[in-house]
Design a protein around this motif. Structure first.
Motif, PDB file in Angstrom:
ATOM      1  N   ARG A 287       0.829  -1.211   0.000  1.00  0.00           N
ATOM      2  CA  ARG A 287       0.000   0.000   0.000  1.00  0.00           C
ATOM      3  C   ARG A 287       0.863   1.260   0.000  1.00  0.00           C
ATOM      4  O   ARG A 287       0.564   2.236  -0.686  1.00  0.00           O
ATOM      5  CB  ARG A 287      -0.920  -0.018   1.203  1.00  0.00           C
ATOM      6  CG  ARG A 287      -1.832   1.169   1.263  1.00  0.00           C
ATOM      7  CD  ARG A 287      -2.835   1.020   2.371  1.00  0.00           C
ATOM      8  NE  ARG A 287      -3.461   2.302   2.629  1.00  0.00           N
ATOM      9  CZ  ARG A 287      -4.056   2.603   3.747  1.00  0.00           C
ATOM     10  NH1 ARG A 287      -4.132   1.704   4.715  1.00  0.00           N
ATOM     11  NH2 ARG A 287      -4.596   3.784   3.913  1.00  0.00           N
ATOM     12  N   VAL A 288       1.956   1.245   0.758  1.00  0.00           N
ATOM     13  CA  VAL A 288       2.856   2.397   0.804  1.00  0.00           C
ATOM     14  C   VAL A 288       3.468   2.645  -0.571  1.00  0.00           C
ATOM     15  O   VAL A 288       3.509   3.782  -1.055  1.00  0.00           O
ATOM     16  CB  VAL A 288       3.959   2.186   1.864  1.00  0.00           C
ATOM     17  CG1 VAL A 288       5.066   3.209   1.719  1.00  0.00           C
ATOM     18  CG2 VAL A 288       3.376   2.231   3.260  1.00  0.00           C
TER      19      VAL A 288
ATOM     20  N   GLU B  61      -2.576   2.098   8.825  1.00  0.00           N
ATOM     21  CA  GLU B  61      -4.016   2.318   8.742  1.00  0.00           C
ATOM     22  C   GLU B  61      -4.492   2.912  10.060  1.00  0.00           C
ATOM     23  O   GLU B  61      -3.812   2.832  11.066  1.00  0.00           O
ATOM     24  CB  GLU B  61      -4.732   0.997   8.477  1.00  0.00           C
ATOM     25  CG  GLU B  61      -4.256   0.352   7.198  1.00  0.00           C
ATOM     26  CD  GLU B  61      -4.492  -1.141   7.177  1.00  0.00           C
ATOM     27  OE1 GLU B  61      -4.872  -1.698   8.213  1.00  0.00           O
ATOM     28  OE2 GLU B  61      -4.283  -1.729   6.131  1.00  0.00           O
TER      29      GLU B  61
ATOM     30  N   ALA C  35       2.282   1.648  -3.457  1.00  0.00           N
ATOM     31  CA  ALA C  35       1.219   2.048  -4.387  1.00  0.00           C
ATOM     32  C   ALA C  35       0.853   3.523  -4.218  1.00  0.00           C
ATOM     33  O   ALA C  35       0.467   4.181  -5.189  1.00  0.00           O
ATOM     34  CB  ALA C  35      -0.021   1.181  -4.166  1.00  0.00           C
ATOM     35  N   ASP C  36       1.002   4.055  -3.012  1.00  0.00           N
ATOM     36  CA  ASP C  36       0.714   5.464  -2.756  1.00  0.00           C
ATOM     37  C   ASP C  36       1.881   6.382  -3.128  1.00  0.00           C
ATOM     38  O   ASP C  36       1.816   7.578  -2.889  1.00  0.00           O
ATOM     39  CB  ASP C  36       0.353   5.679  -1.285  1.00  0.00           C
ATOM     40  CG  ASP C  36      -1.004   5.076  -0.931  1.00  0.00           C
ATOM     41  OD1 ASP C  36      -1.784   4.802  -1.863  1.00  0.00           O
ATOM     42  OD2 ASP C  36      -1.266   4.886   0.271  1.00  0.00           O
ATOM     43  N   GLY C  37       2.952   5.795  -3.679  1.00  0.00           N
ATOM     44  CA  GLY C  37       4.079   6.596  -4.139  1.00  0.00           C
ATOM     45  C   GLY C  37       5.213   6.732  -3.145  1.00  0.00           C
ATOM     46  O   GLY C  37       6.145   7.500  -3.376  1.00  0.00           O
TER      47      GLY C  37
END
Length: 183
Positions: free
Chosen positions: A22-23, A168, A25-27
């Motif tokens: 997730r990190v 999260e 994917a968020d750039g």
């Protein structure tokens, strides 16, 4: 955001991999501090996520007072004195110097500068992970990492990073909101 996951026990591998994905994917960039790389051998880490072994960091740590005169200055002198086509000779001399002089002296000095393992851990994590990678958030990935994270709390705060238990949650504190209990 650059995130360091501390997962020394490797008991919550799937959750750490999911959060690191997730990190990325968020750039952001993610790194996982592991106790043993063999425990993570079956896990497929996403591209952009590095697994860093804590024992390897501690093993490679040398204070600047040892590293500079014992390793860097001799290498610099060989590169200056033996440039260009003589570089191969300089590399062989450097390898011989390291094997016969630098490593034995370093092993002798290691008894002095490795007396406090907690201090070595703090300095190695600060220099190699927090400062070099400019970490913004440190996430404790499993229960076995709590002790190490608590030992490193002052180093983490000094580097300008926050300590959390998850990426999260409510964002302000990195943890899920409290759920009221009946009674």
């Amino acid at each position: 955001m650059n995130v360091l996951f501390v997962a020394l026990g490797a008991t919550r591998r799937s959750a750490v991999v999911r959060q690191s994905t997730r990190v990325v994917a968020d750039g952001g960039e993610a790194a996982i501090l592991v106790g043993a790389a063999s425990a993570w051998a079956r896990e497929r880490l996403p591209d952009g996520v590095d697994a860093v072994e804590l024992t390897a960091l501690e093993r490679r740590y040398r204070p600047a007072a040892v590293r500079i005169p014992l390793y860097r200055i001799p290498r610099l002198l060989l590169r200056v004195c033996l440039p260009g086509p003589l570089r191969g000779v300089g590399d062989r001399l450097d390898a011989g110097y390291r094997r016969r002089v630098a490593r034995p002296v370093d092993r002798g000095l290691a008894r002095v500068y490795r007396r406090d393992p907690a201090a070595i851990r703090r300095r190695a994590v600060e220099r190699e992970l927090l400062r070099r990678r400019s970490i913004d958030l440190v996430v404790v990935g499993d229960p076995q990492s709590l002790v190490t994270a608590s030992e490193l709390a002052d180093v983490i705060a000094g580097a300008g990073a926050r300590l959390a238990y998850s990426i999260e949650g409510d964002g302000a504190h990195g943890r899920p909101p409290a759920v009221p209990t009946g009674g």
